[in-house]
Design a protein around this motif. Structure first.
Motif: not given
Lengths: 271, 591
Positions: B254-261
């Motif tokens: 949500r806040v760091a722009g990652t794409s785990f999900y």
């Protein structure tokens, strides 16, 4: 579509897929067993409460006879459950979820779910699904169909309307554009999550002609409740007629009609 | 700790002076237990109030034909005044419905039932039952409560976030939760804080029970309630870190722009979501349910322990099958780690995994049946006293049985095809948690209140509360099973917008009326709780003539609990021993 409320074990009527009868049988079997177990347990409970209530001259017993026999109910439950798994879970789950009917003998449709609509893509007479791409998705081209792909020329795209032939399996290859949705037709007694980034499959062979409601069974946002579609089950000839009509409606000279195939802009706007 | 039964560590703190240190920032397990008790009861009331608003909406989801906005009923005027934007004319906006739904579930599970069963009763009763002066780590214990409170406030504060509270269900399935408004970030941060608090508690419970038992209190003499707390603490310790990690990953999404999900090419707001993608939404579900299924037993085992204590005391006989009870709890603890994917039969998880999880799920019913059998058979040969705690304990048996039995068609994949995500699921797990766990926890409150406050609660008000709880609860939850059988999905703000739900919509009105009655039925409890603090009958040390160690110290116990370290000579439930002068033989009474 709205059925009269009869008993039918509280299950929505009619059961309209080839496997719905099996699932209804299991639901009824389990509930009969559950009620029987419950009645036995509660009867014993009530007898104990009355018989062993505190009163003058009554003293509790220090010993608990029959401790080893108390494994019997748990053992019987275990045996019943193993029988359920071997006799029903393995074959029925295997037929409904682990395999599909042969695609060559089935109607193949792609379902592209989005907040809050069901888009269906039929391959058209060539039997080939046109290529789709996320980059091509616009308000008009909801599924991102690639106009340059020859296979996409004759594809039929509908919104919230699924037409399928009676007595022939339909295989839905389902993807989602945004969040998780779930395809549910209660009369088919089946449902399946639709997950972005992967394709899930749900198949059914309708056994009753008519119109049934498609609901979304996985919370997908503020319009979740309104995400309703309709599956129309009709005879093979009616279905062929409907397909012809869709192709005709979608011909370039007639793009303005309602329920028409989305217009694909020739040049993508710079966004 | 100097030796196996040493209390050196716990005596590290002297009795504090001054109101603040004695009652607010206390390190005494009893004060902390009561803090948890009051806090979780308040959270339960908040969560219940949210549900009342939702049940109002579901009872009358759309304006009736003769609806006139000029002539609003009293309730509608009130709701219109209270929530002018989210409940205009008393009809609920779907976004608000989703917010209340997500928050109701989160509050009831993580801020209500678990803290009540584990932290309130565990903290207060467990050290007394093992004859210890306090928990092993009193400061960690205090840290656990205050961390919990902060986490709870963060969760509630999400209502003030732009876009409002979390609205993706208490399960927070990605990607919906990842693209949701800011309230979801509060949820994730709040959950991380609450989980941290739980881990503090779990470690403390395990260490305390393993190291600080009184002399002679072998594991085989440990009350069932303590066993339940021990298994629960191990479940929390092993399962919660998985969700904590999962929540941190979602927070990063949500806040760091990652794409785990987040998978590639997600279309959101009619453009491609600006993420690299490559993540998998189903990963979240695995991480979530890897906690959330053991969590079901965290919700259930402490209440079962409470039931065992109340039943033993009020049947005036030893529990039936102590070893079988304890063994079944241990088995449930182990099996609860390998059943989680039964929540995911239809999630897109590999379908061939289903048979494995059906098998483990049905297997876990075996120890559950064994526990119910033992508790039921404990009534045989008894001399049953029908006081308020016992009424709640007895009601648990047939009510929880409905919850357990209805788990069968849900855990059995072919029937789950029809029942999954319907009101049947809601009915099922509420029968486990509300007429099940919550009933037991209310019984526990009546049972240990005299120990906590030195006075008994009113039996008369208690019995009114009992009937006004148990009867409406069944009218709330049983119709849900009927609606679910008919295929009505859960989480619909306006179910009548789907015509297949119309034939069973009428039940929602009955549920609404029953829920309101249930709410009114809690008033006698609230009155009783406060009235009895001053005016209840003085309880004395052992008001129920019980055998376990918590009844061997004064009510309420002083700082340090026991004047001298108690010694244990026998098992926990020596009632009606032939030849003994009374019908109870306390664990610490020398022969």
């Amino acid at each position: 579509m709205r059925e009269e409320w009869g008993f039918h074990w509280g299950l929505p009527q009619p059961a309209a897929s080839s496997y719905a009868g099996d699932i209804d049988f299991l639901l009824i079997l389990l509930h009969v067993v559950m009620v029987a177990l419950y009645v036995i347990g509660v009867a014993l409970f009530v007898v104990f409460l009355v018989k062993y209530r505190a009163r003058d001259g009554h003293r509790a017993s220090y010993t608990n006879p029959g401790e080893s026999a108390s494994f019997l109910p748990a053992g019987l439950v275990l045996a019943f459950e193993i029988w359920l798994i071997l006799a029903f879970e393995v074959p029925i789950w295997g037929a409904v979820k682990k395999s599909t009917p042969p695609p060559a003998e089935s109607l193949n449709v792609k379902l592209i779910a989005q907040q809050f609509a069901w888009n269906f893509q039929y391959p058209g007479p060539d039997g080939q699904f046109g290529r789709r791409s996320a980059a091509l998705v616009t308000a008009e081209n909801a599924i991102g169909l690639d106009p340059d792909d020859p296979a996409s020329k004759d594809d039929i795209v509908t919104i919230n309307q699924l037409h399928v032939p009676l007595g022939k399996p339909t295989i839905l290859g389902m993807t989602s554009k945004d969040v998780i949705h779930d395809f549910q037709v209660v009369n088919f007694r089946n449902k399946q999550d639709i997950v972005p980034g992967m394709e899930t499959v749900l198949w059914f062979e309708p056994t009753v002609a008519g119109k049934f409601e498609i609901g979304c069974a996985q919370l997908c946002g503020l319009g979740h409740t309104k995400m309703v579609g309709q599956v129309t089950i009709e005879t093979e000839s009616e279905f062929e007629e409907w397909k012809k009509q869709q192709v005709a409606d979608a011909s370039p000279s007639d793009t303005g009609t309602a329920d028409a195939r989305p217009v694909i802009p020739a040049v993508d706007s710079h966004s | 700790m100097t030796d196996a039964h040493g209390h050196a560590g716990a005596h590290a703190h002297a009795e504090p002076q001054g109101f603040i240190w004695k009652y607010v920032f206390s390190v005494d397990h009893k004060v902390i237990g009561i803090q948890y008790l009051v806090t979780s009861l308040v959270f339960l009331l908040i969560g219940f109030s949210m549900m009342l608003l939702m049940r109002w909406q579901l009872a009358i989801p759309t304006p009736p034909d003769d609806f006139d906005p000029e002539k609003l009923s009293l309730i509608r005027s009130f709701l219109n005044w209270l929530f002018p934007e989210s409940m205009p004319y008393g009809f609920m906006d779907p976004v608000f419905y989703n917010q209340l739904g997500a928050m109701h579930g989160t509050i009831m599970v993580f801020l209500g039932i678990v803290p009540l069963g584990v932290a309130a009763f565990g903290n207060y009763v467990m050290p007394l039952q093992i004859g210890a002066p306090d928990m092993a780590f009193p400061r960690l214990n205090m840290a656990s409560y205050w961390t919990f409170l902060v986490g709870g406030i963060v969760l509630l504060a999400s209502f003030l976030a732009p876009g409002g509270a979390p609205q993706s269900g208490w399960t927070s399935y990605a990607p919906l939760s990842v693209v949701a408004p800011a309230g979801q970030t509060y949820w994730l941060i709040g959950m991380v804080i609450i989980i941290t608090s739980s881990l503090f508690g779990a470690i403390n419970f395990i260490v305390t029970m393993l190291n600080m038992r009184a002399k002679g209190l072998t594991m085989g003499r440990l009350p069932v309630f303590c066993w339940a707390q021990l298994v629960t603490a191990v479940l929390l310790l092993l399962a919660f870190p998985v969700l904590e990690a999962g929540a941190i990953l979602q927070l990063l999404d949500r806040v760091a722009g990652t794409s785990f999900y987040i998978p590639k090419d997600l279309i959101y707001g009619s453009t491609v979501f600006p993420r690299a993608g490559g993540g998998n939404p189903i990963l979240w579900q695995h991480l979530f349910w890897f906690l959330a299924h053991p969590e079901v037993y965290v919700l259930l085992l402490p209440p079962m322990g409470i039931i065992a204590e109340i039943i033993a005391t009020n049947t005036r006989k030893p529990l039936f099958g102590y070893r079988e009870l304890v063994g079944s709890m241990l088995l449930i603890g182990v099996l609860s780690f390998i059943v989680w994917a039964h929540h995911m039969f239809l999630s897109g998880m590999r379908t061939s995994l289903a048979s494995l999880f059906v098998t483990t799920t049905l297997t876990i019913s075996v120890p559950a049946v064994a526990i119910l059998t033992c508790l039921l058979m404990s009534l045989r040969g008894a001399s049953i006293r029908f006081n308020t705690p016992m009424l709640f304990a007895l009601a648990f048996l047939p009510m929880f049985a409905i919850g357990g039995l209805t788990g069968l068609p849900l855990g059995f994949a072919p029937t789950d095809l029809h029942l999954h995500d319907t009101y049947y699921v809601i009915g099922h797990f509420h029968y486990v948690v509300a007429p099940g766990s919550l009933i037991a926890l209310l019984g526990g409150t009546y049972y240990w209140y005299p120990k906590m406050f030195g006075r008994r609660m009113s039996e008369k008000l208690g019995k009114i509360h009992f009937w006004m709880t148990v009867i409406p609860m069944n009218f709330v939850f049983f119709p849900m099973l009927i609606q679910g059988m008919y295929g009505m999905q859960r989480r619909l703000a306006v179910p009548v917008e789907q015509s297949h739900n119309l034939p069973v919509q009428g039940w929602s009105l009955i549920i609404g009326i029953a829920a309101a009655t249930l709410f009114v039925g809690q008033i006698p409890f609230i009155i009783n709780f406060f009235w009895s603090l001053r005016s209840g009958e003085a309880a004395g040390e052992n008001p129920w003539n019980a055998t376990t160690l918590e009844w061997a110290c004064p009510s309420p116990p002083p700082h340090g609990n026991f004047a001298t370290e108690p010694e244990v000579f026998r098992g926990p439930y020596e009632y009606s021993v032939p030849g003994h002068k009374t019908d109870y033989w306390p664990q610490d009474e020398a022969a």
